[in-house]
Write a protein that holds these residues in place. Sequence first.
Motif, PDB file in Angstrom:
ATOM      1  N   GLY A 146       0.826  -1.189   0.000  1.00  0.00           N
ATOM      2  CA  GLY A 146       0.000   0.000   0.000  1.00  0.00           C
ATOM      3  C   GLY A 146       0.868   1.250   0.000  1.00  0.00           C
ATOM      4  N   ALA A 147       0.318   2.336   0.460  1.00  0.00           N
ATOM      5  CA  ALA A 147       1.066   3.586   0.485  1.00  0.00           C
ATOM      6  C   ALA A 147       2.245   3.478   1.439  1.00  0.00           C
ATOM      7  CB  ALA A 147       0.137   4.719   0.932  1.00  0.00           C
ATOM      8  N   ASP A 148       3.365   4.100   1.045  1.00  0.00           N
ATOM      9  CA  ASP A 148       4.556   4.062   1.883  1.00  0.00           C
ATOM     10  C   ASP A 148       4.279   4.745   3.217  1.00  0.00           C
ATOM     11  OD1 ASP A 148       5.894   2.828  -0.145  1.00  0.00           O
ATOM     12  OD2 ASP A 148       6.769   4.687  -0.941  1.00  0.00           O
ATOM     13  N   ARG A 149       4.858   4.206   4.279  1.00  0.00           N
ATOM     14  CA  ARG A 149       4.738   4.853   5.573  1.00  0.00           C
ATOM     15  C   ARG A 149       6.135   5.267   6.015  1.00  0.00           C
ATOM     16  NH1 ARG A 149       6.601   2.372  10.007  1.00  0.00           N
ATOM     17  NH2 ARG A 149       7.112   0.152   9.927  1.00  0.00           N
ATOM     18  N   GLY A 150       6.232   6.285   6.850  1.00  0.00           N
ATOM     19  CA  GLY A 150       7.527   6.707   7.341  1.00  0.00           C
ATOM     20  C   GLY A 150       8.059   5.746   8.395  1.00  0.00           C
ATOM     21  N   LEU A 151       9.376   5.527   8.379  1.00  0.00           N
ATOM     22  CA  LEU A 151      10.005   4.661   9.372  1.00  0.00           C
ATOM     23  C   LEU A 151      10.237   5.443  10.657  1.00  0.00           C
ATOM     24  CD1 LEU A 151      12.655   2.865   7.133  1.00  0.00           C
ATOM     25  CD2 LEU A 151      10.466   1.968   7.925  1.00  0.00           C
ATOM     26  N   THR A 152      10.150   4.746  11.774  1.00  0.00           N
ATOM     27  CA  THR A 152      10.428   5.379  13.047  1.00  0.00           C
ATOM     28  C   THR A 152      11.935   5.573  13.195  1.00  0.00           C
ATOM     29  OG1 THR A 152      10.651   3.286  14.237  1.00  0.00           O
ATOM     30  CG2 THR A 152       8.424   4.211  14.025  1.00  0.00           C
ATOM     31  N   ALA A 153      12.313   6.412  14.162  1.00  0.00           N
ATOM     32  CA  ALA A 153      13.735   6.658  14.399  1.00  0.00           C
ATOM     33  C   ALA A 153      14.444   5.361  14.797  1.00  0.00           C
ATOM     34  CB  ALA A 153      13.895   7.707  15.501  1.00  0.00           C
ATOM     35  N   ALA A 154      13.778   4.517  15.583  1.00  0.00           N
ATOM     36  CA  ALA A 154      14.390   3.257  16.004  1.00  0.00           C
ATOM     37  C   ALA A 154      14.609   2.329  14.809  1.00  0.00           C
ATOM     38  CB  ALA A 154      13.514   2.572  17.049  1.00  0.00           C
ATOM     39  N   GLU A 155      13.617   2.275  13.897  1.00  0.00           N
ATOM     40  CA  GLU A 155      13.761   1.437  12.709  1.00  0.00           C
ATOM     41  C   GLU A 155      14.881   1.941  11.815  1.00  0.00           C
ATOM     42  OE1 GLU A 155       9.106  -0.031  12.198  1.00  0.00           O
ATOM     43  OE2 GLU A 155       9.764   1.879  11.341  1.00  0.00           O
ATOM     44  N   MET A 156      14.968   3.260  11.661  1.00  0.00           N
ATOM     45  CA  MET A 156      16.034   3.819  10.843  1.00  0.00           C
ATOM     46  C   MET A 156      17.403   3.507  11.428  1.00  0.00           C
ATOM     47  SD  MET A 156      15.014   5.247   8.096  1.00  0.00           S
ATOM     48  CE  MET A 156      16.541   6.135   7.733  1.00  0.00           C
ATOM     49  N   ALA A 157      17.506   3.563  12.744  1.00  0.00           N
ATOM     50  CA  ALA A 157      18.783   3.279  13.399  1.00  0.00           C
ATOM     51  C   ALA A 157      19.208   1.830  13.168  1.00  0.00           C
ATOM     52  CB  ALA A 157      18.677   3.569  14.897  1.00  0.00           C
ATOM     53  N   VAL A 158      18.231   0.909  13.253  1.00  0.00           N
ATOM     54  CA  VAL A 158      18.547  -0.505  13.018  1.00  0.00           C
ATOM     55  C   VAL A 158      19.014  -0.720  11.589  1.00  0.00           C
ATOM     56  CG1 VAL A 158      17.538  -2.814  12.869  1.00  0.00           C
ATOM     57  CG2 VAL A 158      16.994  -1.342  14.806  1.00  0.00           C
ATOM     58  N   ILE A 159      18.314  -0.090  10.627  1.00  0.00           N
ATOM     59  CA  ILE A 159      18.687  -0.248   9.224  1.00  0.00           C
ATOM     60  C   ILE A 159      20.074   0.322   8.960  1.00  0.00           C
ATOM     61  CG2 ILE A 159      18.116   0.492   6.879  1.00  0.00           C
ATOM     62  CD1 ILE A 159      15.169   0.333   7.687  1.00  0.00           C
ATOM     63  N   GLN A 160      20.353   1.500   9.514  1.00  0.00           N
ATOM     64  CA  GLN A 160      21.668   2.111   9.323  1.00  0.00           C
ATOM     65  C   GLN A 160      22.775   1.219   9.879  1.00  0.00           C
ATOM     66  OE1 GLN A 160      21.182   5.917  11.199  1.00  0.00           O
ATOM     67  NE2 GLN A 160      20.166   6.852   9.416  1.00  0.00           N
TER      68      GLN A 160
END
Length: 312
Positions: A41-55
């Motif tokens: 569906g439509a893209d949703r923004g990632l949370t700061a915690a999710e972004m940190a894990v991905i980085q």
Amino acid sequence: MTETLVAVSPPSPEKNEDQEPGLLEQQDTGGEAFGVIPEAGADRGLTAAEMAVIQQMVRQAKDAGVALTGPDGLLKALTKTVIETALDEELSEHLGYDKHAPEGRNRGNSRNGTRTKTVLTDNCGPVEVTVPRDRDGTFEPQLVKKRQRRLSDLEWVHRAENLAISGPSGTGKTHLVEALAHKVIDEGMRVSWFTLESLTAAIGRAAVDGTISKVLVRITRAELIVVDDIGMLPSGQAAAEAFYRFVDATYERRSLAVTSNIHPSGYDTIMPKTLATAAVDRLLHHAHVIITEGTSLRLAEATTGRGVIPLT
């Protein structure tokens, strides 16, 4: 519509993860062809915690020399993990308890190993995942649905299933069948192509010298037989008999694709009802039905001047 067929491993016996160690459940040996992950569906923004894990994962992958994309890349591994985690959550919801939860011991239904399946994703191509199974066989995954197929996989041809396409003139019915027929030929199989009129003529000639059976055997050597444009011209008794003989000869033996501006349920309006009913009964028993819609592509090109090259 071109896709790549990917081999799928059959399920292997595995330990029932909800029962005591040492107990094995009986496994079946049926494999599944690949499915297709539904559009997100439509893209949703990632949370700061999710972004940190991905980085952190990206940095670790780079430090370890792991590619971010490609067959063995991080993106594919993450996709596999996300799909398998989501499937496991679906099964937990279906069973009513989490994996390894004590309340799952000795209950009626439980986890029963996994099967391997390859799914097609938009971002990283085919991904092999393990799909969990339940002992009762009642689990129906929604993310990777059972027995998902696409016409261009040609598995329907291998299973001797039929294709019935109906819709207004000029909406691409013949073009679709032509594309599938070319793919069948590319896969090393054979195609026979008729209109209802040419089929009637062939059966009629065979009736004169008593070779109908031989002609039908010769035609049905092809893995896919097409009867195009049924209903464009009036059909009498001879056409109805030829069509019935043909459908009966291919029934559960070969794939038959038909195109018409009339839905198969309406074939009794263009040929005698008794023969039409018997033919359609066999035709649709193992058939994929496609209904095209819209205005004629030929007429649209003609009315906008795109049907010819302007004279100078």
